[in-house]
Design a protein around this motif. Structure first.
Motif, short mmCIF file in Angstrom:
data_model
loop_
_atom_site.label_atom_id
_atom_site.label_comp_id
_atom_site.label_asym_id
_atom_site.label_seq_id
_atom_site.Cartn_x
_atom_site.Cartn_y
_atom_site.Cartn_z
N TYR A 36 0.84 -1.18 0.00
CA TYR A 36 0.00 0.00 0.00
C TYR A 36 0.88 1.24 0.00
O TYR A 36 2.06 1.18 0.35
N ALA A 37 0.30 2.36 -0.42
CA ALA A 37 0.99 3.65 -0.38
C ALA A 37 0.00 4.71 0.08
O ALA A 37 -1.16 4.70 -0.33
N ILE A 38 0.46 5.60 0.94
CA ILE A 38 -0.33 6.76 1.36
C ILE A 38 0.37 7.96 0.72
O ILE A 38 1.58 8.15 0.91
N TYR A 39 -0.38 8.75 -0.01
CA TYR A 39 0.21 9.81 -0.81
C TYR A 39 -0.77 10.98 -0.98
O TYR A 39 -1.93 10.90 -0.58
N SER A 40 -0.29 12.04 -1.60
CA SER A 40 -1.15 13.13 -2.04
C SER A 40 -0.87 13.36 -3.52
O SER A 40 0.06 12.79 -4.08
N GLY A 41 -1.68 14.17 -4.15
CA GLY A 41 -1.51 14.40 -5.58
C GLY A 41 -2.22 13.31 -6.37
O GLY A 41 -3.22 12.75 -5.93
N ALA A 48 4.24 13.50 -1.01
CA ALA A 48 4.06 13.10 0.39
C ALA A 48 2.66 13.50 0.83
O ALA A 48 2.12 14.52 0.38
N PRO A 49 2.02 12.70 1.70
CA PRO A 49 0.68 13.07 2.16
C PRO A 49 0.72 14.41 2.89
O PRO A 49 1.70 14.74 3.55
N SER A 50 -0.37 15.16 2.77
CA SER A 50 -0.46 16.46 3.43
C SER A 50 -1.71 16.49 4.31
O SER A 50 -2.53 15.58 4.27
N ARG A 51 -1.88 17.55 5.05
CA ARG A 51 -3.07 17.68 5.92
C ARG A 51 -4.35 17.71 5.10
O ARG A 51 -5.38 17.21 5.51
N SER A 52 -4.28 18.30 3.91
CA SER A 52 -5.49 18.48 3.12
C SER A 52 -5.67 17.44 2.01
O SER A 52 -6.70 17.42 1.35
N ASP A 53 -4.67 16.59 1.81
CA ASP A 53 -4.76 15.61 0.71
C ASP A 53 -4.05 14.33 1.12
O ASP A 53 -2.82 14.30 1.23
N ARG A 54 -4.84 13.28 1.37
CA ARG A 54 -4.29 11.98 1.74
C ARG A 54 -5.08 10.90 1.02
O ARG A 54 -6.29 10.79 1.18
N LYS A 55 -4.37 10.11 0.26
CA LYS A 55 -5.00 9.01 -0.48
C LYS A 55 -4.28 7.73 -0.15
O LYS A 55 -3.11 7.73 0.24
N LEU A 56 -4.98 6.62 -0.34
CA LEU A 56 -4.45 5.30 -0.04
C LEU A 56 -4.62 4.42 -1.26
O LEU A 56 -5.71 4.31 -1.80
N SER A 57 -3.53 3.82 -1.70
CA SER A 57 -3.57 2.91 -2.84
C SER A 57 -3.13 1.53 -2.38
O SER A 57 -2.11 1.39 -1.70
#
Length: 123
Positions: A36-41, A48-57
């Motif tokens: 799995y990966a936690i990311y933003s964008g 890198a994940p941020s406070r306003s953007d966090r996604k999980l793949s």
């Protein structure tokens, strides 16, 4: 001594009861191989994940991916691979592939800020 035997008997009976219940469970949880990966964008430009953007793949491989692939026919008309025998199946935000050289792989994801399902892989 009688208390110890009574306790051991109760533990044994409880263990057998739990095992019997689990054996009858119609959809038991099973282990799987994956990452799995936690990311933003975006998936193609992960940050890198941020406070306003966090996604999980999630990427699931092996027998679990084969089972998922098998439950979601039909094959897509196009695949991302040029390998002979490659196949792809997708439903909404779940995408599975089969390549003779790599086997089965499935991708799916979630937006962790909203909880909504998102794609977990790209071509």
């Amino acid at each position: 001594m009688k208390k110890i035997l009574a306790i051991l008997g109760a533990i044994t009976l409880l263990s057998l009861t739990c095992a019997a219940e689990q054996a009858q469970w119609p959809a038991p949880y099973r282990p799987f191989k994956g990452e799995y990966a936690i990311y933003s964008g975006e998936l193609g430009d992960q940050q890198a994940p941020s406070r306003s953007d966090r996604k999980l793949s999630f990427v699931v491989e092996g027998p679990a991916a084969k089972e998922i692939f098998s439950t979601m026919p039909p094959d897509d008309k196009n695949t991302c691979s040029t390998e002979k025998g490659a196949r792809s199946r997708s439903k909404e935000n779940v995408w599975c592939t089969f390549n003779p050289s790599d086997g089965y792989t499935c991708y799916f994801g979630f937006d962790l800020r909203t909880g909504k399902s998102i794609g977990g892989g790209i071509c």
